[in-house]
Design a protein around this motif. Structure first.
Motif, PDB file in Angstrom:
ATOM      1  N   ALA A  57      -7.387  73.733  35.815  1.00  0.00           N
ATOM      2  CA  ALA A  57      -6.114  74.409  36.083  1.00  0.00           C
ATOM      3  C   ALA A  57      -5.578  75.056  34.804  1.00  0.00           C
ATOM      4  O   ALA A  57      -5.070  76.196  34.832  1.00  0.00           O
ATOM      5  CB  ALA A  57      -5.111  73.405  36.651  1.00  0.00           C
ATOM      6  N   TYR A  58      -5.702  74.342  33.682  1.00  0.00           N
ATOM      7  CA  TYR A  58      -5.262  74.878  32.389  1.00  0.00           C
ATOM      8  C   TYR A  58      -6.092  76.107  32.009  1.00  0.00           C
ATOM      9  O   TYR A  58      -5.554  77.118  31.542  1.00  0.00           O
ATOM     10  CB  TYR A  58      -5.398  73.783  31.333  1.00  0.00           C
ATOM     11  N   ALA A  59      -7.411  76.015  32.206  1.00  0.00           N
ATOM     12  CA  ALA A  59      -8.296  77.129  31.870  1.00  0.00           C
ATOM     13  C   ALA A  59      -7.974  78.362  32.707  1.00  0.00           C
ATOM     14  O   ALA A  59      -7.970  79.490  32.194  1.00  0.00           O
ATOM     15  CB  ALA A  59      -9.754  76.712  32.081  1.00  0.00           C
ATOM     16  N   GLU A  60      -7.699  78.159  33.989  1.00  0.00           N
ATOM     17  CA  GLU A  60      -7.350  79.294  34.857  1.00  0.00           C
ATOM     18  C   GLU A  60      -6.041  79.940  34.412  1.00  0.00           C
ATOM     19  O   GLU A  60      -5.901  81.173  34.428  1.00  0.00           O
ATOM     20  CB  GLU A  60      -7.251  78.819  36.307  1.00  0.00           C
ATOM     21  N   GLN A  61      -5.100  79.114  33.982  1.00  0.00           N
ATOM     22  CA  GLN A  61      -3.817  79.635  33.505  1.00  0.00           C
ATOM     23  C   GLN A  61      -3.995  80.439  32.224  1.00  0.00           C
ATOM     24  O   GLN A  61      -3.454  81.552  32.089  1.00  0.00           O
ATOM     25  CB  GLN A  61      -2.847  78.469  33.276  1.00  0.00           C
ATOM     26  N   MET A  62      -4.796  79.896  31.277  1.00  0.00           N
ATOM     27  CA  MET A  62      -5.002  80.592  30.015  1.00  0.00           C
ATOM     28  C   MET A  62      -5.810  81.882  30.220  1.00  0.00           C
ATOM     29  O   MET A  62      -5.545  82.901  29.571  1.00  0.00           O
ATOM     30  CB  MET A  62      -5.727  79.677  29.018  1.00  0.00           C
ATOM     31  N   SER A  63      -6.777  81.841  31.114  1.00  0.00           N
ATOM     32  CA  SER A  63      -7.566  83.043  31.398  1.00  0.00           C
ATOM     33  C   SER A  63      -6.682  84.146  31.959  1.00  0.00           C
ATOM     34  O   SER A  63      -6.846  85.330  31.629  1.00  0.00           O
ATOM     35  CB  SER A  63      -8.689  82.718  32.397  1.00  0.00           C
ATOM     36  N   GLU A  64      -5.732  83.756  32.791  1.00  0.00           N
ATOM     37  CA  GLU A  64      -4.818  84.744  33.380  1.00  0.00           C
ATOM     38  C   GLU A  64      -3.933  85.384  32.313  1.00  0.00           C
ATOM     39  O   GLU A  64      -3.600  86.570  32.381  1.00  0.00           O
ATOM     40  CB  GLU A  64      -3.960  84.058  34.444  1.00  0.00           C
ATOM     41  N   VAL A  65      -3.579  84.605  31.301  1.00  0.00           N
ATOM     42  CA  VAL A  65      -2.741  85.127  30.217  1.00  0.00           C
ATOM     43  C   VAL A  65      -3.453  86.259  29.480  1.00  0.00           C
ATOM     44  O   VAL A  65      -2.839  87.258  29.089  1.00  0.00           O
ATOM     45  CB  VAL A  65      -2.378  83.988  29.234  1.00  0.00           C
ATOM     46  N   PHE A  66      -4.778  86.110  29.294  1.00  0.00           N
ATOM     47  CA  PHE A  66      -5.536  87.072  28.489  1.00  0.00           C
ATOM     48  C   PHE A  66      -6.177  88.188  29.303  1.00  0.00           C
ATOM     49  O   PHE A  66      -6.911  89.005  28.749  1.00  0.00           O
ATOM     50  CB  PHE A  66      -6.624  86.334  27.698  1.00  0.00           C
ATOM     51  N   GLN A  67      -5.911  88.225  30.592  1.00  0.00           N
ATOM     52  CA  GLN A  67      -6.505  89.281  31.420  1.00  0.00           C
ATOM     53  C   GLN A  67      -5.788  90.608  31.214  1.00  0.00           C
ATOM     54  O   GLN A  67      -4.592  90.671  30.935  1.00  0.00           O
ATOM     55  CB  GLN A  67      -6.441  88.898  32.901  1.00  0.00           C
ATOM     56  N   ASN A  68      -6.575  91.682  31.411  1.00  0.00           N
ATOM     57  CA  ASN A  68      -6.035  93.050  31.438  1.00  0.00           C
ATOM     58  C   ASN A  68      -5.244  93.410  30.190  1.00  0.00           C
ATOM     59  O   ASN A  68      -4.175  94.011  30.259  1.00  0.00           O
ATOM     60  CB  ASN A  68      -5.133  93.250  32.674  1.00  0.00           C
ATOM     61  N   GLU A 120      -9.695  68.226  36.894  1.00  0.00           N
ATOM     62  CA  GLU A 120      -8.812  69.120  37.642  1.00  0.00           C
ATOM     63  C   GLU A 120      -7.756  69.737  36.727  1.00  0.00           C
ATOM     64  O   GLU A 120      -7.443  70.939  36.830  1.00  0.00           O
ATOM     65  CB  GLU A 120      -8.131  68.360  38.794  1.00  0.00           C
ATOM     66  N   GLU A 121      -7.182  68.921  35.818  1.00  0.00           N
ATOM     67  CA  GLU A 121      -6.157  69.431  34.897  1.00  0.00           C
ATOM     68  C   GLU A 121      -6.745  70.446  33.925  1.00  0.00           C
ATOM     69  O   GLU A 121      -6.122  71.470  33.624  1.00  0.00           O
ATOM     70  CB  GLU A 121      -5.531  68.255  34.129  1.00  0.00           C
ATOM     71  N   GLU A 122      -7.963  70.166  33.418  1.00  0.00           N
ATOM     72  CA  GLU A 122      -8.611  71.094  32.486  1.00  0.00           C
ATOM     73  C   GLU A 122      -8.908  72.438  33.157  1.00  0.00           C
ATOM     74  O   GLU A 122      -8.704  73.497  32.564  1.00  0.00           O
ATOM     75  CB  GLU A 122      -9.916  70.477  31.962  1.00  0.00           C
ATOM     76  N   GLN A 179     -12.824  80.774  26.407  1.00  0.00           N
ATOM     77  CA  GLN A 179     -13.727  79.901  27.144  1.00  0.00           C
ATOM     78  C   GLN A 179     -13.195  78.479  27.140  1.00  0.00           C
ATOM     79  O   GLN A 179     -12.683  77.995  26.123  1.00  0.00           O
ATOM     80  CB  GLN A 179     -15.124  79.895  26.507  1.00  0.00           C
ATOM     81  N   ASN A 180     -13.327  77.829  28.292  1.00  0.00           N
ATOM     82  CA  ASN A 180     -12.973  76.419  28.419  1.00  0.00           C
ATOM     83  C   ASN A 180     -14.225  75.653  28.832  1.00  0.00           C
ATOM     84  O   ASN A 180     -14.953  76.073  29.729  1.00  0.00           O
ATOM     85  CB  ASN A 180     -11.874  76.241  29.474  1.00  0.00           C
ATOM     86  N   ARG A 181     -14.486  74.534  28.163  1.00  0.00           N
ATOM     87  CA  ARG A 181     -15.737  73.818  28.389  1.00  0.00           C
ATOM     88  C   ARG A 181     -15.856  73.316  29.833  1.00  0.00           C
ATOM     89  O   ARG A 181     -16.912  73.425  30.453  1.00  0.00           O
ATOM     90  CB  ARG A 181     -15.859  72.641  27.419  1.00  0.00           C
TER      91      ARG A 181
END
Length: 669
Positions: free
Chosen positions: A510-521, A506-508, A530-532
């Motif tokens: 949540a972290y991946a979703e946060q990092m993906s949002e940083v790099f969007q648009n 769950e933590e991984e 990519q997060n495994r």
């Protein structure tokens, strides 16, 4: 005819034929429950919220179950009506008009439909939650979701099976209307004439089967396997039907011509029994064979996909976090590092520090990957160079170029290269000599004895060559050369960064979703992240869905195989009873009767199973190529799953044989 009389006749008929009616209702009930459960998945709110491939997979499964239900119930009904032809003809002779018989059949059909629908919905509702638990497990979704009793799936199920039973009723009435009472009375003996052999159909069957087998055994390209799989399946199916209908008769007649073998009590009873009814039951045997092959192939391939999921996850995302930053502005190496890489890395460090996870094992390297090239005579042919040679033998290859300094930093090695030399990481022996030419420059090559897994190709269907060049200037020189070919397309040098994080699933995520949002648009030069764990959940969404659907459809095909076998055995038992009892009256003892009939049953059971296993083994090469196209499945894994599934199905098939053969012998004796 009054309704009460028609109702009474319908109930009496169903009671009198309960040995066939009960399995018919059970088979209809099971198909209703299977369709209801899978439609409930398609319309379930939780599944729709999750999205992904599950919805389309379950939708495809619902379509397959609907088609199967239609064909199977019509097929089972044909056995039912064949058993009842004499009874219906007798009603006609005793004075009942065909419209009266149609009324009785209408009541029987409605009764069967209502019983099957109600029982099927109840069974589906009871088993539904178990099905959801299964999906929850194979999709590795860590959220509970409930099987809710919605009206829409019930409505879909009711409409579908109302249409199926209406078709069954119209089919039965049509046959009765266009048959005279004498034909109906003789319906049970219609198969007693010795069928004529057809060498032409036999040859066509061999050709069709041979072509299907040839495609499966000779295709070595995964893309070609996906395209031609349907054709191969169609040819094998056609060949199966033709050979069962024509080939079995030719073989039996050949055995009959061997007088020393044929004119003995055992062979005489078994061969003559199979021969006279093969014309009408060959299609049933072919259906059992094809359903068995579907069970073996469906469950084996989907299980192999699921078992191999972790392998593809590890190769596709070799590190827990991977970030790729492309130098789309063609900045100098130092400027690119200073203005693009470092600011993004700073953002990553800050976001990671604020999360509950810790960053470790941070490493990076520069690379340029050239996709879809060819290697001919140890020379790279760039995809836009205009020199690409079309043809199956010239496969496309991805070439990943990495500067030596970055490779040493990445692996901790101290390799050295002189100008004009390169290291080659060649997974599939693409280079045959000791030189390799890239854009007119010939390099002396040395093969890397060991290469990190994360530099290897993530799929066996994708060939990749890793090239370690002496320095960044060599890499940039190659970049400039290939970019001169196409003014509308450019290759970029990218920075590949990876790091580890420790935490729960769950933590991984949540972290991946946060990092993906940083790099969007962020436009064309936005980093690719990519997060495994995020990839694993998405991949299990696909493979888990395939596994569930494969087992689900496999179970459905097993039901079809068992029930078709039962109907066939009961139908054949009643047909053989008169003939066997006549032989017993002229001196054939019961011991010899049992031995001969058992031999006949064994052959009729073994033939579909053996042919199904042969089909499955021949299909192995093309199935492996298809699986290679979408995933990584090793030969040991696929062979093991095939072996286990074949063994399990053979045991189930043997149990069915024991049960149905006892029913057959009881009817005959």
């Amino acid at each position: 005819m009054k309704f009460n009389l028609a109702l009474k006749l319908a109930i009496q008929n169903m009671k009198a034929n309960k040995q066939i009616y009960i399995p018919f209702v059970i088979s209809a009930t099971l198909t209703v429950s299977m369709f209801y459960m899978i439609v409930s998945l398609v319309t379930n709110g939780f599944v729709n919220e999750q999205g992904g491939s599950a919805i389309s997979l379950f939708g495809l499964g619902a379509l397959v179950v609907a088609v199967f239900s239609f064909i199977f119930i019509l097929y089972a009904n044909s056995f039912l009506m064949k058993r009842r032809k004499k009874e219906i003809g007798l009603f006609n002779i005793l004075g009942l008009e065909k419209k009266h018989i149609a009324k009785v059949i209408a009541i029987e059909t409605i009764t069967t439909f209502v019983m099957s629908l109600v029982a099927g919905l109840i069974v589906g509702a009871v088993l539904g939650q178990l099905v959801f638990y299964g999906i929850d497990y194979v999709l590795i979704v860590k959220q509970d979701f409930v099987f809710s009793l919605n009206v829409l799936p019930m409505l879909f199920t009711g409409v579908l099976f109302a249409g199926i039973f209406l078709t069954v009723y119209l089919f039965n009435v049509f046959n009765i209307q266009f048959s005279n009472p004498i034909e109906l009375l003789k319906g049970g003996q219609s198969g007693e004439k010795e069928p004529k052999s057809s060498p032409i159909l036999f040859i066509l069957g061999l050709i069709s089967m041979g072509m299907g087998y040839y495609l499966s055994l000779t295709i070595t390209n995964p893309t070609q396997a996906v395209v031609l799989f349907a054709l191969a399946v169609g040819l094998v199916m056609l060949g199966t039907y033709l050979l069962f209908n024509a080939g079995t008769i030719i073989v039996l007649k050949a055995l009959k011509r061997r007088k020393r073998f044929y004119y003995k009590p055992g062979p005489f009873i078994s061969i003559s029994g199979m021969l006279y009814r093969m014309k009408q039951h060959a299609t049933g045997l072919a259906n059992i064979c094809l359903l068995s092959a579907m069970v073996l192939i469906t469950i084996s391939t989907t299980t192999a996909l699921y078992v191999s999921a972790e392998n593809i996850v590890s190769l596709a995302v070799p590190e827990e976090n991977i970030l790729s930053i492309s130098n789309v502005e063609y900045l100098s190496t130092s400027t690119f590092e200073e203005t693009k890489v470092e600011p993004i890395l700073k953002t990553v460090r800050e976001k990671t520090e604020k999360s509950s996870l810790e960053m470790s094992d941070l490493r990076s390297y520069s690379r340029m990957t050239l996709y879809d090239n060819q290697i001919i005579n140890d020379e790279m042919i760039y995809r836009y160079s205009g020199k690409i040679v079309e043809g199956e033998e010239n496969e496309r290859v991805n070439i990943r170029l990495i500067p030596l300094q970055d490779y040493n930093k990445l692996t901790g090695e101290s390799l050295t290269l002189n100008y004009g030399e390169i290291f080659i990481g060649d997974q599939t022996n693409l280079i045959s000599g000791d030189t390799f030419t890239i854009e007119g420059v010939r390099y002396q090559t040395e093969v890397l004895e060991k290469m990190p897994d994360y530099l290897k190709s993530a799929s066996p269907s994708t060939k990749q060559l890793v090239v370690i060049v002496p320095d960044m200037n060599t890499l940039l020189s190659i970049q400039r050369t290939v970019n001169d070919y196409n003014e509308n397309f450019s290759e970029f040098v990218s920075k590949e960064i990876s790091w580890s994080t420790n935490g729960s699933q769950e933590e991984e995520i949540a972290y991946a979703e946060q990092m993906s949002e940083v790099f969007q648009n962020k436009g064309l030069d936005s980093p690719f992240y990519q997060n495994r764990e995020q990839f694993r959940v998405g991949y299990y969404d696909i493979t888990g869905g395939f596994l569930f659907l494969g087992i689900y459809l496999g179970f459905l095909f097993i039901i079809g195989t068992v029930l078709i076998t039962y109907f066939k055995q009961v139908s054949e038992g009643y047909e053989d009873r008169v003939r066997i009892q006549a032989m017993q009256k002229v001196g054939l003892d019961k011991k010899m009767t049992r031995k001969a009939t058992r031999s006949q049953v064994v052959w009729m059971f073994l033939l579909p199973l053996v042919v199904a296993i042969i089909h499955t083994m021949i299909a192995y090469p093309i199935l492996f190529q298809m699986l290679s196209f979408i995933s990584i499945v090793s030969h040991p894994t696929l062979m093991t799953t095939f072996g286990v599934v074949i063994l399990a199905f053979t045991i189930i098939y043997g149990v069915v044989y024991q049960i149905t053969s006892k029913i057959y012998l009881k009817i005959v004796e």
